[in-house]
Design a protein around this motif. Structure first.
Motif, PDB file in Angstrom:
ATOM      1  N   LYS A  11       0.844  -1.248  -0.313  1.00  0.00           N
ATOM      2  CA  LYS A  11      -0.361  -0.434  -0.011  1.00  0.00           C
ATOM      3  C   LYS A  11       0.904   1.720   0.437  1.00  0.00           C
ATOM      4  CE  LYS A  11      -3.972   2.320   0.509  1.00  0.00           C
ATOM      5  NZ  LYS A  11      -4.691   2.075  -1.037  1.00  0.00           N
ATOM      6  N   VAL A  12       1.796   1.094   0.708  1.00  0.00           N
ATOM      7  CA  VAL A  12       3.249   2.165   0.776  1.00  0.00           C
ATOM      8  C   VAL A  12       3.444   2.607  -0.851  1.00  0.00           C
ATOM      9  CG1 VAL A  12       5.041   3.805   1.990  1.00  0.00           C
ATOM     10  CG2 VAL A  12       3.294   2.112   3.156  1.00  0.00           C
ATOM     11  N   ARG A  13       3.695   1.461  -1.167  1.00  0.00           N
ATOM     12  CA  ARG A  13       4.817   1.154  -1.904  1.00  0.00           C
ATOM     13  C   ARG A  13       3.433   2.113  -3.723  1.00  0.00           C
ATOM     14  NH1 ARG A  13       8.825  -0.392  -5.810  1.00  0.00           N
ATOM     15  NH2 ARG A  13       7.878  -0.357  -7.785  1.00  0.00           N
ATOM     16  N   GLU A  14       2.763   1.692  -3.645  1.00  0.00           N
ATOM     17  CA  GLU A  14       1.867   1.708  -4.379  1.00  0.00           C
ATOM     18  C   GLU A  14       1.132   3.079  -4.348  1.00  0.00           C
ATOM     19  OE1 GLU A  14      -1.663  -0.796  -4.105  1.00  0.00           O
ATOM     20  OE2 GLU A  14      -0.808  -2.212  -5.238  1.00  0.00           O
ATOM     21  N   THR A  15       1.021   3.397  -2.747  1.00  0.00           N
ATOM     22  CA  THR A  15       0.344   5.126  -2.559  1.00  0.00           C
ATOM     23  C   THR A  15       2.152   6.103  -3.770  1.00  0.00           C
ATOM     24  OG1 THR A  15      -0.762   4.453  -0.467  1.00  0.00           O
ATOM     25  CG2 THR A  15       0.444   6.852  -1.183  1.00  0.00           C
ATOM     26  N   ILE A  16       3.142   5.958  -2.927  1.00  0.00           N
ATOM     27  CA  ILE A  16       4.192   6.685  -3.393  1.00  0.00           C
ATOM     28  C   ILE A  16       4.089   6.842  -4.492  1.00  0.00           C
ATOM     29  CG2 ILE A  16       6.720   6.253  -3.599  1.00  0.00           C
ATOM     30  CD1 ILE A  16       7.144   5.188  -0.812  1.00  0.00           C
ATOM     31  N   GLU A  17       4.184   5.000  -5.280  1.00  0.00           N
ATOM     32  CA  GLU A  17       3.769   5.340  -7.189  1.00  0.00           C
ATOM     33  C   GLU A  17       2.886   6.548  -7.743  1.00  0.00           C
ATOM     34  OE1 GLU A  17       5.380   1.384  -8.531  1.00  0.00           O
ATOM     35  OE2 GLU A  17       3.367   1.649  -7.218  1.00  0.00           O
ATOM     36  N   THR A  18       1.771   6.721  -6.835  1.00  0.00           N
ATOM     37  CA  THR A  18       1.231   7.419  -6.901  1.00  0.00           C
ATOM     38  C   THR A  18       1.165   8.905  -6.983  1.00  0.00           C
ATOM     39  OG1 THR A  18      -0.314   7.734  -4.973  1.00  0.00           O
ATOM     40  CG2 THR A  18      -0.957   6.092  -7.206  1.00  0.00           C
ATOM     41  N   ILE A  19       1.917   9.496  -6.276  1.00  0.00           N
ATOM     42  CA  ILE A  19       2.178  11.569  -5.824  1.00  0.00           C
ATOM     43  C   ILE A  19       3.374  11.772  -7.356  1.00  0.00           C
ATOM     44  CG2 ILE A  19       3.411  12.749  -4.276  1.00  0.00           C
ATOM     45  CD1 ILE A  19       2.556  10.471  -2.189  1.00  0.00           C
ATOM     46  N   ASP A  20       3.419  13.153  -7.364  1.00  0.00           N
ATOM     47  CA  ASP A  20       4.334  13.385  -8.561  1.00  0.00           C
ATOM     48  C   ASP A  20       5.260  13.689  -7.666  1.00  0.00           C
ATOM     49  OD1 ASP A  20       5.686  15.447  -9.732  1.00  0.00           O
ATOM     50  OD2 ASP A  20       3.998  16.544  -9.970  1.00  0.00           O
ATOM     51  N   PRO A  21       6.098  12.767  -8.159  1.00  0.00           N
ATOM     52  CA  PRO A  21       8.025  13.250  -7.655  1.00  0.00           C
ATOM     53  C   PRO A  21       8.460  14.791  -7.414  1.00  0.00           C
ATOM     54  CG  PRO A  21       8.447  11.478  -9.992  1.00  0.00           C
ATOM     55  CD  PRO A  21       6.448  12.602  -9.720  1.00  0.00           C
ATOM     56  N   ALA A  38      16.474   4.792  -4.270  1.00  0.00           N
ATOM     57  CA  ALA A  38      15.318   5.474  -3.309  1.00  0.00           C
ATOM     58  C   ALA A  38      15.207   4.479  -1.857  1.00  0.00           C
ATOM     59  CB  ALA A  38      13.965   5.549  -3.162  1.00  0.00           C
ATOM     60  N   CYS A  39      16.621   3.883  -1.979  1.00  0.00           N
ATOM     61  CA  CYS A  39      15.675   2.730  -0.795  1.00  0.00           C
ATOM     62  C   CYS A  39      16.711   3.353   0.979  1.00  0.00           C
ATOM     63  CB  CYS A  39      16.759   0.947  -1.371  1.00  0.00           C
ATOM     64  SG  CYS A  39      18.844   2.296  -0.788  1.00  0.00           S
ATOM     65  N   GLY A  40      16.997   3.999   0.913  1.00  0.00           N
ATOM     66  CA  GLY A  40      17.000   4.621   2.105  1.00  0.00           C
ATOM     67  C   GLY A  40      16.074   5.283   2.770  1.00  0.00           C
ATOM     68  N   ASP A  41      15.349   6.592   1.965  1.00  0.00           N
ATOM     69  CA  ASP A  41      14.304   6.942   2.764  1.00  0.00           C
ATOM     70  C   ASP A  41      13.166   7.182   2.409  1.00  0.00           C
ATOM     71  OD1 ASP A  41      16.104   9.477   2.696  1.00  0.00           O
ATOM     72  OD2 ASP A  41      15.539  10.807   0.278  1.00  0.00           O
ATOM     73  N   SER A  42      12.940   5.859   1.374  1.00  0.00           N
ATOM     74  CA  SER A  42      11.438   4.678   1.213  1.00  0.00           C
ATOM     75  C   SER A  42      11.453   4.026   2.444  1.00  0.00           C
ATOM     76  CB  SER A  42      11.936   3.783   0.247  1.00  0.00           C
ATOM     77  OG  SER A  42      12.021   4.892  -1.409  1.00  0.00           O
ATOM     78  N   SER A  43      12.539   2.858   3.059  1.00  0.00           N
ATOM     79  CA  SER A  43      12.605   2.307   3.976  1.00  0.00           C
ATOM     80  C   SER A  43      12.138   2.961   5.876  1.00  0.00           C
ATOM     81  CB  SER A  43      14.069   1.712   4.174  1.00  0.00           C
ATOM     82  OG  SER A  43      14.426   0.937   2.978  1.00  0.00           O
ATOM     83  N   MET A  44      12.841   4.625   5.295  1.00  0.00           N
ATOM     84  CA  MET A  44      12.608   5.515   6.804  1.00  0.00           C
ATOM     85  C   MET A  44      11.318   5.713   6.655  1.00  0.00           C
ATOM     86  SD  MET A  44      15.047   6.255   8.607  1.00  0.00           S
ATOM     87  CE  MET A  44      16.527   5.910   9.504  1.00  0.00           C
ATOM     88  N   LEU A  45      10.742   6.268   5.189  1.00  0.00           N
ATOM     89  CA  LEU A  45       9.313   6.623   5.564  1.00  0.00           C
ATOM     90  C   LEU A  45       8.432   5.409   5.642  1.00  0.00           C
ATOM     91  CD1 LEU A  45      10.016   8.894   2.457  1.00  0.00           C
ATOM     92  CD2 LEU A  45       9.104   9.322   4.733  1.00  0.00           C
ATOM     93  N   LEU A  46       8.475   4.303   5.233  1.00  0.00           N
ATOM     94  CA  LEU A  46       7.609   2.548   5.467  1.00  0.00           C
ATOM     95  C   LEU A  46       7.730   2.553   6.838  1.00  0.00           C
ATOM     96  CD1 LEU A  46       5.808   0.838   4.753  1.00  0.00           C
ATOM     97  CD2 LEU A  46       8.096  -0.462   4.158  1.00  0.00           C
ATOM     98  N   ASP A  86      11.115  -4.299   2.037  1.00  0.00           N
ATOM     99  CA  ASP A  86      11.783  -3.930   1.522  1.00  0.00           C
ATOM    100  C   ASP A  86      10.474  -3.117   0.357  1.00  0.00           C
ATOM    101  OD1 ASP A  86      13.656  -2.579  -0.748  1.00  0.00           O
ATOM    102  OD2 ASP A  86      15.031  -4.318  -0.180  1.00  0.00           O
ATOM    103  N   ILE A  87      11.117  -2.083  -0.299  1.00  0.00           N
ATOM    104  CA  ILE A  87       9.412  -1.496  -1.216  1.00  0.00           C
ATOM    105  C   ILE A  87      10.210  -1.185  -2.094  1.00  0.00           C
ATOM    106  CG2 ILE A  87       7.544  -0.956  -0.195  1.00  0.00           C
ATOM    107  CD1 ILE A  87       8.377   1.912   0.119  1.00  0.00           C
ATOM    108  N   ILE A 133       3.616  14.220   3.182  1.00  0.00           N
ATOM    109  CA  ILE A 133       2.888  14.064   1.782  1.00  0.00           C
ATOM    110  C   ILE A 133       2.176  12.803   1.836  1.00  0.00           C
ATOM    111  CG2 ILE A 133       3.753  13.987  -0.455  1.00  0.00           C
ATOM    112  CD1 ILE A 133       5.808  15.986  -0.160  1.00  0.00           C
ATOM    113  N   ILE A 134       2.885  11.600   1.484  1.00  0.00           N
ATOM    114  CA  ILE A 134       2.795  10.540   2.070  1.00  0.00           C
ATOM    115  C   ILE A 134       1.499   9.986   2.910  1.00  0.00           C
ATOM    116  CG2 ILE A 134       3.912   8.178   2.240  1.00  0.00           C
ATOM    117  CD1 ILE A 134       6.302   8.801   1.346  1.00  0.00           C
ATOM    118  N   LYS A 135       1.775  10.128   3.856  1.00  0.00           N
ATOM    119  CA  LYS A 135       0.424  10.419   5.064  1.00  0.00           C
ATOM    120  C   LYS A 135      -1.132  10.747   4.568  1.00  0.00           C
ATOM    121  CE  LYS A 135       0.305  12.493   9.332  1.00  0.00           C
ATOM    122  NZ  LYS A 135       1.104  13.212  10.184  1.00  0.00           N
TER     123      LYS A 135
END
Length: 140
Positions: A11-21, A38-46, A86-87, A133-135
């Motif tokens: 769900k988090v991965r799919e949400t990130i993919e819908t957000i304008d970078p 983007a593994c570092g920031d993605s892991s922290m955010l998840l 891992d996302i 932004i993600i939340k």
């Protein structure tokens, strides 16, 4: 536990993919070529989303590997009760899954663990705006 972690990770991965970078700050790894690099920031955010919404305090894990024909590479993921979460693993050619939640996976066999720290003790201030932004766009 595994199924719940996987559902949330996807769900988090799919949400990130819908957000304008371009909505993410310039210093955020999600702004560029997500999931690549983007593994570092993605892991922290998840990890922060898991902590705040489900009281799941993961470890942020960073590892490195010397792969055949390549210079040393680094990768980051979450660790929780023996699971690797891992996302961004699909940035590697041999991985097709958008989210990995496994106790054992061949990808991590090549990575020696360099560091491990709790999300609750180490979430960086510079990711707060990206987290918001993600939340504000995710329903979990």
């Amino acid at each position: 536990m595994k199924d719940q972690l996987r559902l949330i990770a996807v769900k988090v991965r799919e949400t990130i993919e819908t957000i304008d970078p371009n909505l993410f700050p310039e210093e955020c790894q999600l702004r560029n070529t997500f999931p690549n690099g983007a593994c570092g920031d993605s892991s922290m955010l998840l990890g922060k989303l898991l902590l705040d919404n489900f009281d799941v305090d993961c470890d942020y894990v960073c590892g490195s590997s010397l792969l055949e024909g390549h210079e040393q590479e680094t990768h980051a993921w979450l660790g929780y009760k023996g699971y690797k979460v891992d996302i961004t693993a699909d940035q590697f050619d041999q991985i097709k899954d958008k989210a990995i939640v496994e106790q054992s996976h061949f990808l991590y066999d090549d990575y020696g663990e360099n560091s491990r720290k709790r999300i609750s003790e180490s979430f960086p201030d510079e990711l707060i705006s990206s987290y918001e932004i993600i939340k504000n766009r995710i329903y979990i």
